[in-house]
Design a protein around this motif. Sequence first.
Motif, PDB file in Angstrom:
ATOM      1  N   GLY A  28       0.774  -1.160   0.019  1.00  0.00           N
ATOM      2  CA  GLY A  28      -0.228   0.112  -0.001  1.00  0.00           C
ATOM      3  C   GLY A  28       0.818   1.512   0.048  1.00  0.00           C
ATOM      4  O   GLY A  28       2.169   1.264   0.195  1.00  0.00           O
ATOM      5  N   SER A  32      -1.093   4.230   4.374  1.00  0.00           N
ATOM      6  CA  SER A  32      -2.405   3.523   4.048  1.00  0.00           C
ATOM      7  C   SER A  32      -2.438   2.782   5.265  1.00  0.00           C
ATOM      8  O   SER A  32      -3.585   2.073   5.235  1.00  0.00           O
ATOM      9  CB  SER A  32      -1.906   2.723   2.909  1.00  0.00           C
ATOM     10  OG  SER A  32      -1.008   1.908   2.896  1.00  0.00           O
ATOM     11  N   GLU A 354      -5.488   0.658   1.704  1.00  0.00           N
ATOM     12  CA  GLU A 354      -5.619   2.412   1.312  1.00  0.00           C
ATOM     13  C   GLU A 354      -6.457   2.714   2.462  1.00  0.00           C
ATOM     14  O   GLU A 354      -6.803   2.288   3.324  1.00  0.00           O
ATOM     15  CB  GLU A 354      -6.576   2.169  -0.024  1.00  0.00           C
ATOM     16  CG  GLU A 354      -7.863   1.581   0.163  1.00  0.00           C
ATOM     17  CD  GLU A 354      -8.724   1.356  -1.174  1.00  0.00           C
ATOM     18  OE1 GLU A 354      -8.121   1.614  -2.167  1.00  0.00           O
ATOM     19  OE2 GLU A 354      -9.963   1.162  -0.911  1.00  0.00           O
ATOM     20  N   SER A 363      -8.214  -2.910  -0.144  1.00  0.00           N
ATOM     21  CA  SER A 363      -8.607  -2.375  -1.506  1.00  0.00           C
ATOM     22  C   SER A 363      -9.479  -3.604  -1.893  1.00  0.00           C
ATOM     23  O   SER A 363      -8.895  -4.826  -1.985  1.00  0.00           O
ATOM     24  CB  SER A 363      -7.337  -2.105  -2.117  1.00  0.00           C
ATOM     25  OG  SER A 363      -7.701  -1.729  -3.579  1.00  0.00           O
TER      26      SER A 363
END
Length: 378
Positions: A28, A32, A354, A363
């Motif tokens: 990420g 994140s 994320e 995600s």
Amino acid sequence: MITTLAVRGYRSLVDLVVPLGRTTVVSGANGSGKSSLYRALRLLAAASRGRTVRAVAEEGGLGSVLWAGPETPQGPGAQGGVRSGPLSVSLGFAADELGYLVDLGAPQIDPASLFVRDPEIKREQVFAGPFAKPATTFVDRDRASARVRDGAWRAVDQPLAPHESILTDLADVDATLELLALRRQLAGWRFYDHIRTDRDAPCRQPQVGTRTRRLAHDGSDLAAAWATASEAGLADRLDQEVARAFPGCRVEISGGDAFRLRMRQPGLLRPLDASELSDGTLRYLLLVAALVPAAPAPFVVLNEPEASLHPDLLAPLARLIAHASEASQILVVTHADALRTALADAGAETIALESAGWGTRVSGQDPLDQPPWRWPKR
């Protein structure tokens, strides 16, 4: 094997539940939540030594580790307000055998007390199955009171202090075996995070050597861990991993008053001492020692293992990790796309994190994709 990791209210991890495989790669962008996930795992491991409260205090206390956004995230730019619910940081995991969860809350202390950074343990549970539910919970702690299931629930005649954990402080004959097994599992977790390789790093210095079945978190016992693995029948495996990354090279350990690690390289008339090796070379040898130990750990967490490594070493590192996963469950947190791709090609699970004002999310994970989880009420 750990099947699910759950974190609520810790830094950017507002309410995160993720599945873990035999090998899991977490990636990420910066910010994140990768580091938060890593630190949450370290907090869970601290429970095996009764140090969860201390670990949170060392991070600045509950106020410093709590999610700093709105109590109910509303997306980018949303402003927070006064919290209506209790302050809470909750951590837990489910495994093939036993799972554990803990809920930490604000301390109820005299305003004049000096221990303002100490959170209180509000709830703890030990359970079987994919998540905690009444039918599969063995030990249940609610503030100072604890109860144990032995056919039916039985209250334990032992009040627990706010800083005491059922894992280390509950004395009950019916809960002893489960708590001991869980404590040993957590104590066996290993974390390797940017181990020092600077000029004065412990792994560069001669060290008194004793049998070392697993490399220490700081890598200080590198030579002893390498020698122990060699004598445990892994000498050929260690040689193969070194030769794969550094063709023609070989590691030697000398004993005596102190153990020294040396590396023979093609074209040199003498081996180079650990104090003479480059940062990248030494870091790779530390990873070899961590992943080829005399006694494999049940769970190994590698945080950005690619740091200081030449790109040519990422393919051998992926093969090293894949081989090590046959004996240990491994979680890798990485920024390196090449390492993530190589591990995915070798069968690793991949998780991309994320964060855009909602707190950390996986995600592409829909609510129905999230593993089942249940936090107990206070």
